[in-house]
Design an enzyme around this catalytic site. Structure first.
Site, PDB file in Angstrom:
ATOM      1  N   LYS A  40       0.841  -1.202   0.000  1.00  0.00           N
ATOM      2  CA  LYS A  40       0.000   0.000   0.000  1.00  0.00           C
ATOM      3  C   LYS A  40       0.874   1.249   0.000  1.00  0.00           C
ATOM      4  O   LYS A  40       1.886   1.304   0.700  1.00  0.00           O
ATOM      5  CB  LYS A  40      -0.905  -0.031   1.234  1.00  0.00           C
ATOM      6  N   SER A  94      -9.698   2.238   3.117  1.00  0.00           N
ATOM      7  CA  SER A  94      -8.840   2.964   2.202  1.00  0.00           C
ATOM      8  C   SER A  94      -7.942   2.066   1.361  1.00  0.00           C
ATOM      9  O   SER A  94      -7.444   2.492   0.322  1.00  0.00           O
ATOM     10  CB  SER A  94      -7.965   3.955   2.977  1.00  0.00           C
ATOM     11  N   SER A  97      -9.544  -0.278   7.258  1.00  0.00           N
ATOM     12  CA  SER A  97      -9.043  -0.217   5.879  1.00  0.00           C
ATOM     13  C   SER A  97      -8.370  -1.470   5.346  1.00  0.00           C
ATOM     14  O   SER A  97      -8.072  -1.535   4.155  1.00  0.00           O
ATOM     15  CB  SER A  97      -8.089   0.959   5.725  1.00  0.00           C
TER      16      SER A  97
HETATM   17  N1  GLN Z   1     -12.707   4.273   6.445  1.00  0.00           N
HETATM   18  C1  GLN Z   1     -12.148   4.741   7.676  1.00  0.00           C
HETATM   19  C2  GLN Z   1     -11.803   6.185   7.564  1.00  0.00           C
HETATM   20  O1  GLN Z   1     -12.131   6.755   6.589  1.00  0.00           O
HETATM   21  C3  GLN Z   1     -10.953   3.918   8.049  1.00  0.00           C
HETATM   22  C4  GLN Z   1      -9.751   4.270   7.276  1.00  0.00           C
HETATM   23  C5  GLN Z   1      -8.570   3.447   7.634  1.00  0.00           C
HETATM   24  O2  GLN Z   1      -8.670   2.415   8.298  1.00  0.00           O
HETATM   25  N2  GLN Z   1      -7.427   3.910   7.224  1.00  0.00           N
HETATM   26  O3  GLN Z   1     -11.229   6.774   8.421  1.00  0.00           O
END
Ligand code: GLN
Length: 504
Positions: free
Chosen positions: A83, A158, A182
């Protein structure tokens, strides 16, 4: 797909066995994946950077060492995708943001050092929501990633790039990060396996921080055993991360192969299975539990009453930490620098750079966080959220006195269509209602496919364990995966025979 199908569709563990037996070489395997990326990534957009030459150099090196009779680590020669929030020496690292465009880090994150030391060719960097803020990969400054099950739909976020790469057979293994879900939510909506380890299990050194007290890197794979093996490889103490655990790393792979759930007590979280969860997602969840029960697991219902405040607390704590972590992107040190005309000052350069370099969601969170931390509001917002965090931790502690693991659907729905929730931040935030409590408490979680739900799209089931008991997740996950695959007649991902969608 082509004749290299068989090569690409095997689990990473099977690829490792093939390599050990000399049935294939790392160079052949790596070339096959690079060819697959060239073939499909125009439709998927999982990769922001493809690291062809360096990946092939690693592959050849591993092949030579193997030929010389050297004893190699279990996954040596099996390619991996990383990532783009994880820094990689000599490879661009953007975190999905314009503000880091063109930045090439001078060092590797600890987990990348470990991947390299173990001889895993790094295929490239995967797409993500900007600075890991989002649940659909649509906030990436480099265009959205598309779901290999249906290219008109989101791959979650994400870490949608890592999950989509693994689901589309572009990479057998990937690294994700999970601040609020994420790794697990993209896993659920793409039919892949994702693990958020116990906080501190995997070093955060070299992760571009979103919310430091919540962030944790972990594996994204096609099987539970593969996650266990990758977790084993990247975990372990790192003196460069002050929150890194010092405990020895268990042999997670062995736990994944144990497949015995007799007497394991599984708690269904009452607050995370009713209203708001799609009917077929719930049905796959219930069926999965029934399979485990038939093998001797004990299913009990538990209440975690404070989980209903977890999402609210998260959206105060996370932006607060993010607003501080992102202050370093000032146009002076990394990536983009926008210099206004007419007597630019340090302040005007900073303003112009941040104004153009950050997208709307990042700005929204910086504003939220700065507000929550400001003098007059600190106690009312940030302070209250920290109290809720303690209550969530107590709910976990009380639940784990009664059960060995907790369970819920990973995400409330299957993958939605691109653009469907971009105008509605609250609807987007609700995707993580089931995954966020684990980050607030630092406990580990796994998501694995539970079957196909609404509109033929995959759904996920999540198990959570007490801190340091990650091995339990591999035992229960490995057992359920075997039972489900038996009922499906093979892995769920084998149903992807070609990419579908109007955009294809
Ligand atoms: N979707 C969540 C957010 O927008 C989690 C994101 C993540 O785990 N990096 O914060």
């Amino acid at each position: 797909m082509t004749g290299t199908d068989d090569l690409l569709r095997r689990s990473a563990a099977a690829m490792a066995r093939d390599l050990a037996e000399g049935a294939t070489s790392s160079e052949e395997l790596t070339r096959a994946h690079l060819a697959r990326i060239a073939d499909v990534d125009g439709d998927i957009n999982a990769f922001l950077h493809v690291n062809e030459d360096d990946a092939l150099a690693t592959a050849r090196d591993v092949d030579a060492r193997r030929a010389a009779g050297e004893e190699l680590p279990a996954l040596a020669g099996v390619p991996v995708a990383v990532k783009d929030v994880v820094v990689t020496r000599g490879m661009p690292t953007t975190a999905g943001s314009r503000i880091l465009e063109g930045w090439v880090p001078p060092y590797d994150a600890t987990l990348v050092e470990r991947l390299r030391a173990a001889g895993l060719p790094i295929l490239g960097k995967t797409n993500m929501d900007e600075f890991a803020m989002g649940s659909s990969t649509e906030t990436s400054a480099y265009g959205p990633t598309r779901n290999p099950w249906d290219t008109d739909r989101i791959p979650g976020g994400s870490g949608g790039g890592s999950a989509a790469a693994v689901a589309a057979f572009e990479a057998p293994l990937a690294i994700g990060t999970d601040t609020g879900g994420s790794i697990r939510q993209p896993g659920a909506v793409t039919g892949t396996v994702g693990v958020k380890p116990t906080y501190g299990s995997v070093s955060r050194y070299g992760l571009i921080a979103m919310a430091s007290s919540l962030d944790q890197a972990g594996p994204v794979t096609r099987t539970v055993e593969d996650s266990a093996l990758l977790h084993e490889l990247i975990a372990g103490h790192d003196p460069r991360d002050s929150t890194s655990l010092t405990d020895p790393v268990p042999a997670f792979g062995e736990h994944a192969r144990r497949r015995d759930v007799k007497g394991v007590r599984i708690g269904v979280i009452e607050e995370l299975e009713g209203e708001g969860f799609a009917p077929e997602v719930r049905a796959r969840f219930t069926e999965s539990l029934a399979l485990l029960e038939a093998q001797g697991a004990e299913i009990v219902r538990v209440s975690c009453p404070n989980f209903r405040y977890a999402l609210g607390a998260y959206y105060l704590i996370m932006p607060s930490e993010a607003s501080s972590n992102l202050a370093k992107f000032d146009g002076m040190r990394f990536g983009l620098r926008v210099v206004p005309e007419d007597h630019p000052t340090a302040e005007s350069v900073m303003k112009a750079t941040r104004g153009q370099g950050f997208g709307a969601e990042v700005k929204r969170r910086i504003l939220l966080g700065t507000y929550a931390l400001s003098a007059g509001y600190y106690d009312a917002y940030y302070g209250s959220a920290q109290k809720v965090r303690t209550l969530v931790q107590r709910d976990f502690a009380a639940a784990f006195e009664k059960v060995d693991v907790l369970a819920s659907p990973t995400a409330p729905t299957v993958a939605f269509r691109l653009g469907e929730k971009t105008e509605d931040p609250m609807a987007m935030y609700l995707n993580d209602v089931a995954t966020i409590p684990a980050n607030l408490a630092g406990v580990p979680g796994i998501s694995l496919p539970s079957g196909l739900a609404e509109e033929g799209m995959p759904a996920g089931i999540q198990f959570l364990a007490p801190a340091f008991a990650d091995a339990r997740l591999y035992e229960v996950g490995g057992a359920l995966e075997a039972l489900l695959e038996e009922s499906w007649g093979g892995p769920l991902l084998s149903r992807i025979t070609e990419l579908k969608g109007a955009s294809r």
